[in-house]
Design a protein around this motif. Sequence first.
Motif, PDB file in Angstrom:
ATOM      1  N   ASP A 265      -3.100 -59.272  29.627  1.00  0.00           N
ATOM      2  CA  ASP A 265      -2.272 -58.279  28.941  1.00  0.00           C
ATOM      3  C   ASP A 265      -1.046 -58.931  28.316  1.00  0.00           C
ATOM      4  O   ASP A 265      -0.552 -59.969  28.787  1.00  0.00           O
ATOM      5  CB  ASP A 265      -1.793 -57.204  29.927  1.00  0.00           C
ATOM      6  CG  ASP A 265      -2.927 -56.309  30.406  1.00  0.00           C
ATOM      7  OD1 ASP A 265      -4.076 -56.478  29.938  1.00  0.00           O
ATOM      8  OD2 ASP A 265      -2.660 -55.431  31.250  1.00  0.00           O
TER       9      ASP A 265
ATOM     10  N   GLY B  78      -3.195 -54.222  26.142  1.00  0.00           N
ATOM     11  CA  GLY B  78      -4.215 -54.736  27.051  1.00  0.00           C
ATOM     12  C   GLY B  78      -4.891 -56.004  26.551  1.00  0.00           C
ATOM     13  O   GLY B  78      -4.827 -56.355  25.370  1.00  0.00           O
TER      14      GLY B  78
ATOM     15  N   ARG C  24      -7.336 -56.308  23.233  1.00  0.00           N
ATOM     16  CA  ARG C  24      -7.159 -54.989  22.655  1.00  0.00           C
ATOM     17  C   ARG C  24      -6.146 -55.045  21.522  1.00  0.00           C
ATOM     18  O   ARG C  24      -5.318 -55.960  21.438  1.00  0.00           O
ATOM     19  CB  ARG C  24      -6.638 -53.989  23.704  1.00  0.00           C
ATOM     20  CG  ARG C  24      -7.615 -53.672  24.824  1.00  0.00           C
ATOM     21  CD  ARG C  24      -8.781 -52.834  24.333  1.00  0.00           C
ATOM     22  NE  ARG C  24      -9.670 -52.463  25.428  1.00  0.00           N
ATOM     23  CZ  ARG C  24     -10.701 -53.197  25.874  1.00  0.00           C
ATOM     24  NH1 ARG C  24     -10.965 -54.379  25.325  1.00  0.00           N
ATOM     25  NH2 ARG C  24     -11.476 -52.762  26.850  1.00  0.00           N
ATOM     26  N   THR C  25      -6.183 -54.033  20.624  1.00  0.00           N
ATOM     27  CA  THR C  25      -5.106 -53.774  19.677  1.00  0.00           C
ATOM     28  C   THR C  25      -4.403 -52.503  20.108  1.00  0.00           C
ATOM     29  O   THR C  25      -4.985 -51.673  20.817  1.00  0.00           O
ATOM     30  CB  THR C  25      -5.658 -53.630  18.241  1.00  0.00           C
ATOM     31  OG1 THR C  25      -4.555 -53.546  17.334  1.00  0.00           O
ATOM     32  CG2 THR C  25      -6.510 -52.385  18.077  1.00  0.00           C
ATOM     33  N   LYS C  26      -3.138 -52.365  19.723  1.00  0.00           N
ATOM     34  CA  LYS C  26      -2.434 -51.100  19.911  1.00  0.00           C
ATOM     35  C   LYS C  26      -1.645 -50.812  18.633  1.00  0.00           C
ATOM     36  O   LYS C  26      -0.914 -51.672  18.155  1.00  0.00           O
ATOM     37  CB  LYS C  26      -1.500 -51.170  21.119  1.00  0.00           C
ATOM     38  CG  LYS C  26      -0.884 -49.814  21.474  1.00  0.00           C
ATOM     39  CD  LYS C  26      -0.125 -49.851  22.805  1.00  0.00           C
ATOM     40  CE  LYS C  26      -0.913 -49.170  23.894  1.00  0.00           C
ATOM     41  NZ  LYS C  26      -0.216 -49.152  25.201  1.00  0.00           N
TER      42      LYS C  26
ATOM     43  N   PHE D 127     -10.538 -53.089  19.388  1.00  0.00           N
ATOM     44  CA  PHE D 127     -10.208 -51.664  19.465  1.00  0.00           C
ATOM     45  C   PHE D 127      -9.069 -51.413  20.448  1.00  0.00           C
ATOM     46  O   PHE D 127      -8.612 -52.323  21.151  1.00  0.00           O
ATOM     47  CB  PHE D 127     -11.444 -50.869  19.876  1.00  0.00           C
ATOM     48  CG  PHE D 127     -12.553 -50.972  18.883  1.00  0.00           C
ATOM     49  CD1 PHE D 127     -12.546 -50.207  17.724  1.00  0.00           C
ATOM     50  CD2 PHE D 127     -13.621 -51.850  19.089  1.00  0.00           C
ATOM     51  CE1 PHE D 127     -13.565 -50.315  16.789  1.00  0.00           C
ATOM     52  CE2 PHE D 127     -14.636 -51.958  18.158  1.00  0.00           C
ATOM     53  CZ  PHE D 127     -14.614 -51.197  17.013  1.00  0.00           C
ATOM     54  N   GLU D 128      -8.635 -50.139  20.518  1.00  0.00           N
ATOM     55  CA  GLU D 128      -7.580 -49.764  21.463  1.00  0.00           C
ATOM     56  C   GLU D 128      -8.137 -49.495  22.859  1.00  0.00           C
ATOM     57  O   GLU D 128      -7.452 -49.719  23.853  1.00  0.00           O
ATOM     58  CB  GLU D 128      -6.839 -48.518  20.968  1.00  0.00           C
ATOM     59  CG  GLU D 128      -5.966 -48.808  19.739  1.00  0.00           C
ATOM     60  CD  GLU D 128      -4.984 -47.695  19.438  1.00  0.00           C
ATOM     61  OE1 GLU D 128      -5.394 -46.517  19.467  1.00  0.00           O
ATOM     62  OE2 GLU D 128      -3.798 -48.010  19.192  1.00  0.00           O
ATOM     63  N   GLU D 129      -9.372 -48.988  22.941  1.00  0.00           N
ATOM     64  CA  GLU D 129      -9.841 -48.515  24.240  1.00  0.00           C
ATOM     65  C   GLU D 129     -11.263 -48.939  24.598  1.00  0.00           C
ATOM     66  O   GLU D 129     -11.919 -48.325  25.435  1.00  0.00           O
ATOM     67  CB  GLU D 129      -9.736 -46.981  24.292  1.00  0.00           C
ATOM     68  CG  GLU D 129      -8.274 -46.525  24.230  1.00  0.00           C
ATOM     69  CD  GLU D 129      -8.128 -45.015  24.220  1.00  0.00           C
ATOM     70  OE1 GLU D 129      -9.168 -44.330  24.188  1.00  0.00           O
ATOM     71  OE2 GLU D 129      -6.976 -44.542  24.242  1.00  0.00           O
ATOM     72  N   ARG D 130     -11.779 -49.977  23.913  1.00  0.00           N
ATOM     73  CA  ARG D 130     -13.085 -50.492  24.328  1.00  0.00           C
ATOM     74  C   ARG D 130     -13.217 -51.953  23.925  1.00  0.00           C
ATOM     75  O   ARG D 130     -12.387 -52.475  23.186  1.00  0.00           O
ATOM     76  CB  ARG D 130     -14.206 -49.666  23.700  1.00  0.00           C
ATOM     77  CG  ARG D 130     -14.134 -49.634  22.214  1.00  0.00           C
ATOM     78  CD  ARG D 130     -15.394 -48.979  21.680  1.00  0.00           C
ATOM     79  NE  ARG D 130     -15.152 -48.313  20.440  1.00  0.00           N
ATOM     80  CZ  ARG D 130     -16.104 -47.998  19.582  1.00  0.00           C
ATOM     81  NH1 ARG D 130     -17.370 -48.273  19.866  1.00  0.00           N
ATOM     82  NH2 ARG D 130     -15.830 -47.409  18.451  1.00  0.00           N
ATOM     83  N   ASP D 131     -14.284 -52.601  24.364  1.00  0.00           N
ATOM     84  CA  ASP D 131     -14.446 -54.034  24.118  1.00  0.00           C
ATOM     85  C   ASP D 131     -14.735 -54.321  22.641  1.00  0.00           C
ATOM     86  O   ASP D 131     -15.257 -53.473  21.916  1.00  0.00           O
ATOM     87  CB  ASP D 131     -15.579 -54.589  24.989  1.00  0.00           C
ATOM     88  CG  ASP D 131     -15.169 -54.652  26.461  1.00  0.00           C
ATOM     89  OD1 ASP D 131     -13.954 -54.637  26.752  1.00  0.00           O
ATOM     90  OD2 ASP D 131     -16.076 -54.698  27.307  1.00  0.00           O
TER      91      ASP D 131
ATOM     92  N   VAL E 270     -10.649 -44.484  13.453  1.00  0.00           N
ATOM     93  CA  VAL E 270     -10.239 -45.123  14.702  1.00  0.00           C
ATOM     94  C   VAL E 270      -9.387 -46.354  14.375  1.00  0.00           C
ATOM     95  O   VAL E 270      -9.794 -47.195  13.576  1.00  0.00           O
ATOM     96  CB  VAL E 270     -11.486 -45.557  15.510  1.00  0.00           C
ATOM     97  CG1 VAL E 270     -11.096 -46.445  16.681  1.00  0.00           C
ATOM     98  CG2 VAL E 270     -12.260 -44.350  15.985  1.00  0.00           C
TER      99      VAL E 270
ATOM    100  N   TYR F  75      -8.144 -50.034  14.568  1.00  0.00           N
ATOM    101  CA  TYR F  75      -8.759 -51.263  15.062  1.00  0.00           C
ATOM    102  C   TYR F  75      -8.033 -52.464  14.454  1.00  0.00           C
ATOM    103  O   TYR F  75      -7.058 -52.299  13.724  1.00  0.00           O
ATOM    104  CB  TYR F  75     -10.266 -51.269  14.748  1.00  0.00           C
ATOM    105  CG  TYR F  75     -10.642 -51.440  13.314  1.00  0.00           C
ATOM    106  CD1 TYR F  75     -10.723 -50.360  12.448  1.00  0.00           C
ATOM    107  CD2 TYR F  75     -10.930 -52.705  12.803  1.00  0.00           C
ATOM    108  CE1 TYR F  75     -11.074 -50.520  11.134  1.00  0.00           C
ATOM    109  CE2 TYR F  75     -11.284 -52.882  11.479  1.00  0.00           C
ATOM    110  CZ  TYR F  75     -11.352 -51.782  10.647  1.00  0.00           C
ATOM    111  OH  TYR F  75     -11.699 -51.965   9.332  1.00  0.00           O
TER     112      TYR F  75
END
Lengths: 123, 123, 123, 123
Positions: free
Chosen positions: A40, A63, A66-68, C49-53, C86, C88
């Motif tokens: 992270d 994370g 991950r991107t944010k 992505f923000e919430e997956r691999d 979404v 990304y």
Amino acid sequence: MHRPRGEKIWFIPDGYIPETSSGQLISHESICVLNTASEDALLKITIFFEERDPLEEMMVVVGARRTKHIRTSSLHKEGTPIPVGVPYAIELESDIPVVVQYSRLDSTQAENTLMSVIAYPIK
Amino acid sequence: MHRPRGEKIWFIPDGYIPETSSGQLISHESICVLNTASEDALLKITIFFEERDPLEEMMVVVGARRTKHIRTSSLHKEGTPIPVGVPYAIELESDIPVVVQYSRLDSTQAENTLMSVIAYPIK
Amino acid sequence: MHRPRGEKIWFIPDGYIPETSSGQLISHESICVLNTASEDALLKITIFFEERDPLEEMMVVVGARRTKHIRTSSLHKEGTPIPVGVPYAIELESDIPVVVQYSRLDSTQAENTLMSVIAYPIK
Amino acid sequence: MHRPRGEKIWFIPDGYIPETSSGQLISHESICVLNTASEDALLKITIFFEERDPLEEMMVVVGARRTKHIRTSSLHKEGTPIPVGVPYAIELESDIPVVVQYSRLDSTQAENTLMSVIAYPIK
């Protein structure tokens, strides 16, 4: 293990949260952070103003792998958000290298408009 | 003490002050400067044109730990402003390192549009 | 023989395929790659992505002494495309140096808007 | 004597001349070059395409201590201009260091939109 990529310190001098929106899209800014590493990234964001002292050290986690896309309107320091309709600037420090892009969508008038920059890194 | 960040010399080749506005937003450009240091930054701005000699050394101060979003229409050299509707380019020199972004809002037609770049630094 | 120019690894943190379009222009993003060399460039694109691999290693070829403006909606990994609507981020690796720019046209509301950045290179 | 500033080789991967305009503003692109030196800069511009060989070595002069905002529609090689409505990419070589920014105004739909980037330099 995937390695971190980018830099640890980034700047965005032109921050501004538009006061109004029209149509289906809401005016907003996003600080888009990519963390390619297997660990992270912990971000500290400082906001500079034209006529008062900075809001310092808002914390955000991105994370591993991950991107944010951080809405600036979601940031706050002990309950104080970034004010709308006021010119400001952004400093972002990360504990590991990341890559940062800043984009603004303004729908003050009937049709929306976009602008975007890669933030300025300190190497 | 906070240290200065960035570079001392920055360029923006595409300057242009739109001649007209419509709707509630006024066409304008901003040179957005961030000074992270504990001391003021003194800027010298030079304007280059296509068909005449430069307007040299307009002076601007950016306070310690402050940002300033400078409207190009507010700059002048001995009373001479940057003319509207004319292509020009910008050189910005600072006595301490700063970070510089340039943005333009054009509302010539009914809806506004934005563009933005991080200025080009000399390292 | 013409030599390759640029870098081998590039990042774009703010990816987003708009869900809707209006008027005559279709909302889309383009990853614009320039290959100045006398040999082909083989690209591997990874999507975060923000919430997956991540979706890893979509392959694209850019011919010798050619540019390719890649629509992100045309990319897929074993039949899986990048989802629309979404947030990304994009990583692009090339086997030889190339130069990469990212642009988005959004026509969600009646008039289109553009944004563009030179991607962030690792040197 | 004023010294040259910037770099000698610059790239813009996302070139595109829109086919249509509406309202009072004409769709166009500008390659904006700043020459800070006390001598003229001689530019060689090469245009790369997706499906045919490059148009090489269009020549442009930027005067000493001047900027030039070059409309891409004004460039031609032995009478051949850059075609409209076709994705392309730009290479710019100068005999002395300059700074280069690329901007596009698209008024295909009723309201205009702008995008801009500092071109990518080879150091």
